[in-house]
Design an enzyme around this catalytic site. Sequence first.
Site, PDB file in Angstrom:
ATOM      1  N   ILE A 136       6.782   6.511  17.295  1.00 19.80           N
ATOM      2  CA  ILE A 136       6.482   7.277  16.075  1.00 19.80           C
ATOM      3  C   ILE A 136       5.177   8.089  16.208  1.00 19.80           C
ATOM      4  CG2 ILE A 136       6.235   7.168  13.543  1.00 19.80           C
ATOM      5  CD1 ILE A 136       8.869   5.911  14.355  1.00 19.80           C
ATOM      6  N   ARG A 144      -4.185  10.458   3.368  1.00 22.88           N
ATOM      7  CA  ARG A 144      -2.902  11.035   3.717  1.00 22.88           C
ATOM      8  C   ARG A 144      -1.974  11.170   2.504  1.00 22.88           C
ATOM      9  NH1 ARG A 144      -1.075  14.388   7.171  1.00 22.88           N
ATOM     10  NH2 ARG A 144       1.128  14.145   7.524  1.00 22.88           N
ATOM     11  N   ASP A 176       5.992  19.876   8.255  1.00 25.30           N
ATOM     12  CA  ASP A 176       7.091  20.849   8.245  1.00 25.30           C
ATOM     13  C   ASP A 176       8.316  20.355   7.480  1.00 25.30           C
ATOM     14  OD1 ASP A 176       6.989  19.122  10.676  1.00 25.30           O
ATOM     15  OD2 ASP A 176       8.996  19.916  10.968  1.00 25.30           O
ATOM     16  N   GLN A 177       8.591  19.061   7.527  1.00 23.98           N
ATOM     17  CA  GLN A 177       9.790  18.545   6.849  1.00 23.98           C
ATOM     18  C   GLN A 177       9.594  18.501   5.328  1.00 23.98           C
ATOM     19  OE1 GLN A 177      12.772  17.996   8.595  1.00 23.98           O
ATOM     20  NE2 GLN A 177      11.454  19.078  10.050  1.00 23.98           N
ATOM     21  N   ARG A 194      -9.214   0.139   3.710  1.00 23.65           N
ATOM     22  CA  ARG A 194      -8.274   1.126   3.164  1.00 23.65           C
ATOM     23  C   ARG A 194      -6.921   0.478   2.882  1.00 23.65           C
ATOM     24  NH1 ARG A 194      -6.965   5.269   7.022  1.00 23.65           N
ATOM     25  NH2 ARG A 194      -5.332   5.411   5.473  1.00 23.65           N
ATOM     26  N   CYS A 228      -5.335   8.181   8.848  1.00 23.09           N
ATOM     27  CA  CYS A 228      -5.654   7.624  10.170  1.00 23.09           C
ATOM     28  C   CYS A 228      -5.382   8.639  11.277  1.00 23.09           C
ATOM     29  CB  CYS A 228      -4.786   6.384  10.426  1.00 23.09           C
ATOM     30  SG  CYS A 228      -5.365   4.915   9.596  1.00 23.09           S
ATOM     31  N   LYS A 237       0.829  -1.216   0.000  1.00 25.42           N
ATOM     32  CA  LYS A 237       0.000   0.000   0.000  1.00 25.42           C
ATOM     33  C   LYS A 237       0.862   1.264   0.000  1.00 25.42           C
ATOM     34  CE  LYS A 237      -2.541   2.431   3.697  1.00 25.42           C
ATOM     35  NZ  LYS A 237      -1.452   3.120   4.357  1.00 25.42           N
ATOM     36  N   ASN A 238       1.805   1.344   0.929  1.00 21.12           N
ATOM     37  CA  ASN A 238       2.525   2.606   1.093  1.00 21.12           C
ATOM     38  C   ASN A 238       3.533   2.864  -0.021  1.00 21.12           C
ATOM     39  OD1 ASN A 238       0.935   3.287   3.226  1.00 21.12           O
ATOM     40  ND2 ASN A 238       2.381   2.585   4.803  1.00 21.12           N
ATOM     41  N   ASP A 275       3.519   0.374  12.097  1.00 22.90           N
ATOM     42  CA  ASP A 275       2.277  -0.096  11.472  1.00 22.90           C
ATOM     43  C   ASP A 275       1.925  -1.530  11.870  1.00 22.90           C
ATOM     44  OD1 ASP A 275       2.288   2.362  10.299  1.00 22.90           O
ATOM     45  OD2 ASP A 275       2.879   1.670   8.309  1.00 22.90           O
ATOM     46  N   ARG A 294       0.006  15.017  12.603  1.00 21.81           N
ATOM     47  CA  ARG A 294       0.737  14.625  11.390  1.00 21.81           C
ATOM     48  C   ARG A 294       1.225  15.868  10.651  1.00 21.81           C
ATOM     49  NH1 ARG A 294      -1.927   9.144   9.145  1.00 21.81           N
ATOM     50  NH2 ARG A 294       0.188   8.899   8.361  1.00 21.81           N
ATOM     51  N   PRO A 295       2.332  16.446  11.153  1.00 22.67           N
ATOM     52  CA  PRO A 295       2.837  17.692  10.588  1.00 22.67           C
ATOM     53  C   PRO A 295       3.442  17.484   9.201  1.00 22.67           C
ATOM     54  CG  PRO A 295       4.365  16.865  12.246  1.00 22.67           C
ATOM     55  CD  PRO A 295       3.226  15.894  12.195  1.00 22.67           C
TER      56      PRO A 295
HETATM   57  C1  EPZ Z   1       3.952   6.866   6.557  1.00 24.68           C
HETATM   58  O1  EPZ Z   1       3.251   7.981   7.071  1.00 24.68           O
HETATM   59  C2  EPZ Z   1       2.916   5.777   6.377  1.00 24.68           C
HETATM   60  N1  EPZ Z   1       1.877   6.259   5.479  1.00 24.68           N
HETATM   61  C3  EPZ Z   1       2.333   5.392   7.735  1.00 24.68           C
HETATM   62  O2  EPZ Z   1       1.533   4.251   7.533  1.00 24.68           O
HETATM   63  C4  EPZ Z   1       3.462   4.998   8.691  1.00 24.68           C
HETATM   64  O3  EPZ Z   1       2.930   4.804   9.985  1.00 24.68           O
HETATM   65  C5  EPZ Z   1       4.536   6.078   8.753  1.00 24.68           C
HETATM   66  O4  EPZ Z   1       4.985   6.415   7.417  1.00 24.68           O
HETATM   67  C6  EPZ Z   1       5.744   5.647   9.564  1.00 24.68           C
HETATM   68  O5  EPZ Z   1       6.315   4.498   9.009  1.00 24.68           O
HETATM   69  C7  EPZ Z   1       2.090   6.254   4.158  1.00 24.68           C
HETATM   70  O6  EPZ Z   1       3.127   5.828   3.669  1.00 24.68           O
HETATM   71  C8  EPZ Z   1       0.979   6.749   3.302  1.00 24.68           C
HETATM   72  P1  EPZ Z   1       6.283   9.908   8.608  1.00 24.68           P
HETATM   73  P2  EPZ Z   1       3.936   9.413   7.089  1.00 24.68           P
HETATM   74  O7  EPZ Z   1       6.406  11.171   7.838  1.00 24.68           O
HETATM   75  O8  EPZ Z   1       4.815   9.502   5.877  1.00 24.68           O
HETATM   76  C9  EPZ Z   1       6.999  13.097  12.131  1.00 24.68           C
HETATM   77  C10 EPZ Z   1      -0.334   2.859   7.754  1.00 24.68           C
HETATM   78  O9  EPZ Z   1      -0.823   2.301   8.769  1.00 24.68           O
HETATM   79  N2  EPZ Z   1       6.956  14.130  11.061  1.00 24.68           N
HETATM   80  O10 EPZ Z   1       7.314   8.848   8.411  1.00 24.68           O
HETATM   81  O11 EPZ Z   1       2.882  10.422   7.268  1.00 24.68           O
HETATM   82  C11 EPZ Z   1       5.615  12.488  12.380  1.00 24.68           C
HETATM   83  O12 EPZ Z   1       4.867  13.274  13.272  1.00 24.68           O
HETATM   84  C12 EPZ Z   1       0.113   4.302   7.795  1.00 24.68           C
HETATM   85  O13 EPZ Z   1      -0.202   2.289   6.664  1.00 24.68           O
HETATM   86  C13 EPZ Z   1       7.304  15.431  11.358  1.00 24.68           C
HETATM   87  O14 EPZ Z   1       7.614  15.762  12.509  1.00 24.68           O
HETATM   88  O15 EPZ Z   1       4.840   9.303   8.377  1.00 24.68           O
HETATM   89  C14 EPZ Z   1       5.983  11.119  12.920  1.00 24.68           C
HETATM   90  O16 EPZ Z   1       6.228  11.188  14.291  1.00 24.68           O
HETATM   91  C15 EPZ Z   1      -0.347   5.034   8.979  1.00 24.68           C
HETATM   92  N3  EPZ Z   1       7.271  16.367  10.350  1.00 24.68           N
HETATM   93  C16 EPZ Z   1       7.311  10.783  12.230  1.00 24.68           C
HETATM   94  O17 EPZ Z   1       7.806  12.020  11.709  1.00 24.68           O
HETATM   95  C17 EPZ Z   1       6.941  16.041   9.076  1.00 24.68           C
HETATM   96  O18 EPZ Z   1       6.950  16.920   8.200  1.00 24.68           O
HETATM   97  C18 EPZ Z   1       7.187   9.802  11.069  1.00 24.68           C
HETATM   98  O19 EPZ Z   1       6.207  10.254  10.151  1.00 24.68           O
HETATM   99  C19 EPZ Z   1       6.600  14.709   8.777  1.00 24.68           C
HETATM  100  C20 EPZ Z   1       6.618  13.761   9.787  1.00 24.68           C
END
Ligand code: EPZ
Length: 419
Positions: free
Chosen positions: A328, A93, A125-126, A398, A117, A22-23, A306, A122-123
């Site tokens: 996370i 997302r 900023d990065q 989903r 979800c 999926k991802n 996940d 879910r910021p």
């Molecule tokens: C991806 O979400 C996945 N979604 C999520 O899977 C998964 O839980 C997550 O990565 C972690 O592996 C998709 O791929 C569509 P991140 P993502 O950016 O990209 C912080 C599922 O169940 N962060 O890796 O949104 C954030 O708050 C879903 O399939 C910032 O601070 O996650 C978190 O603590 C749910 N600033 C950490 O980083 C940012 O700009 C990791 O988030 C972005 C993220």
Amino acid sequence: MEKLVIHGGAKLYGEVEISGAKNAAVAILPAALMVSKGKSVIENIPAIDDVHCLERIIESIGGKIEKNGSTYSIDATDELKVVADTEDVRKMRASYYLVGALLGRYKSAKVELPGGCAIGVRPMDQHIKGFEALGAKVTMEHGSITAKADKLIGANIFFDVVSVGSTINVMLAATLAEGQTVLENVAREPHVVDVANFLNTMGADIKGAGTDVIRINGVKELHGCNYSVIPDQIEAGTYMIATAACGGRVTIKNIIPKHMESISAKLEEMGVQVEELDDSLIITSEPSQLKAVNIKTLPYPGFPTDVQQPMSVLMSIAKGRSIINESIWESRFKHMDELKKMGASVLVEGRTAILEGVPKLSGATVRATDLRAGAAMVIAGLIAEGKTEIYDIEHIYRGYPDIEDKFKNLGADIRIEQY
Ligand code: EPZ
């Protein structure tokens, strides 16, 4: 409306075929929109609602999709709209990947802020830091993110947190920037590597995906290609854990065993037998022998967040005290209240959950509070004594293709009912 009805207690035997990731798919489909010459033919796309939602989004901005089973042919050669603002965009997302893809191709994108979800703040900023470093002006207004640039120019970007979404999103934009971009402290998840491989097959020049530094030499344009999405690490992990919890012997087919190592190692620590073959794993388990373990969720190659929720169900029946540290997502324990209704002994304190193993769970009426929470409830229902009814199952669809058929084929008593 639909609910899942499960009569627990059956051991699982047989084989389960894992679908495409999926991802990876939800990033690869937007990436295909960056192609200005030829069609992208992408195999092994999972039949899940997030993908169906993305299909509608792609069509709403002018991309053309032809489907043949799990193979999608995407034609984005005609001019696309750079504004994505439908209800579907807000629902998922992964809509945020449209920003990187459209910004890369057109130097302009406006996308309604995505949902997904409810597992924590879910910021973005990065993502924004990365786009700005490439020369884009980014604004967030009235529930939309807008990114615009005269031109994108390669840059050195050090991410403050390891983030899957921002790694992929900035990689998309940088693929069509001028000059070299170096991304440091990036996510190393298998789906990050898969997206990089897909882009390279379309003519991009990306090196280092899978390590914590990715180097991208910008190219002028991308062309169509044939590609196959990797198997879903999280779906595979869910079936491995379900087998461990129910007992029995199941072959998890069409996977990359290397991607499963953190999960395989934990299951072995609990007393589950894991046999590795080329592209499958055989799981054999006797639940009465399961031992407590501790997990801390971490970016890849650590234990995936996940899989934390499905894993918590297994821990709830393992002998002794298990501890989960969720590093996370701060709100990824909402399923614990549902698990408690089924007899689990859980104490949640902030990002930590302490589970005292109980000999059995008992069937109850519960909710799928989010996608992986739903998978956890399915596993709980499969091992519980008596009948479990799961509501709000749209979350499960989903991300899990044919979940009830896949479990039925393994001998589970599970069906969908209307209400
Ligand atoms: C991806 O979400 C996945 N979604 C999520 O899977 C998964 O839980 C997550 O990565 C972690 O592996 C998709 O791929 C569509 P991140 P993502 O950016 O990209 C912080 C599922 O169940 N962060 O890796 O949104 C954030 O708050 C879903 O399939 C910032 O601070 O996650 C978190 O603590 C749910 N600033 C950490 O980083 C940012 O700009 C990791 O988030 C972005 C993220």
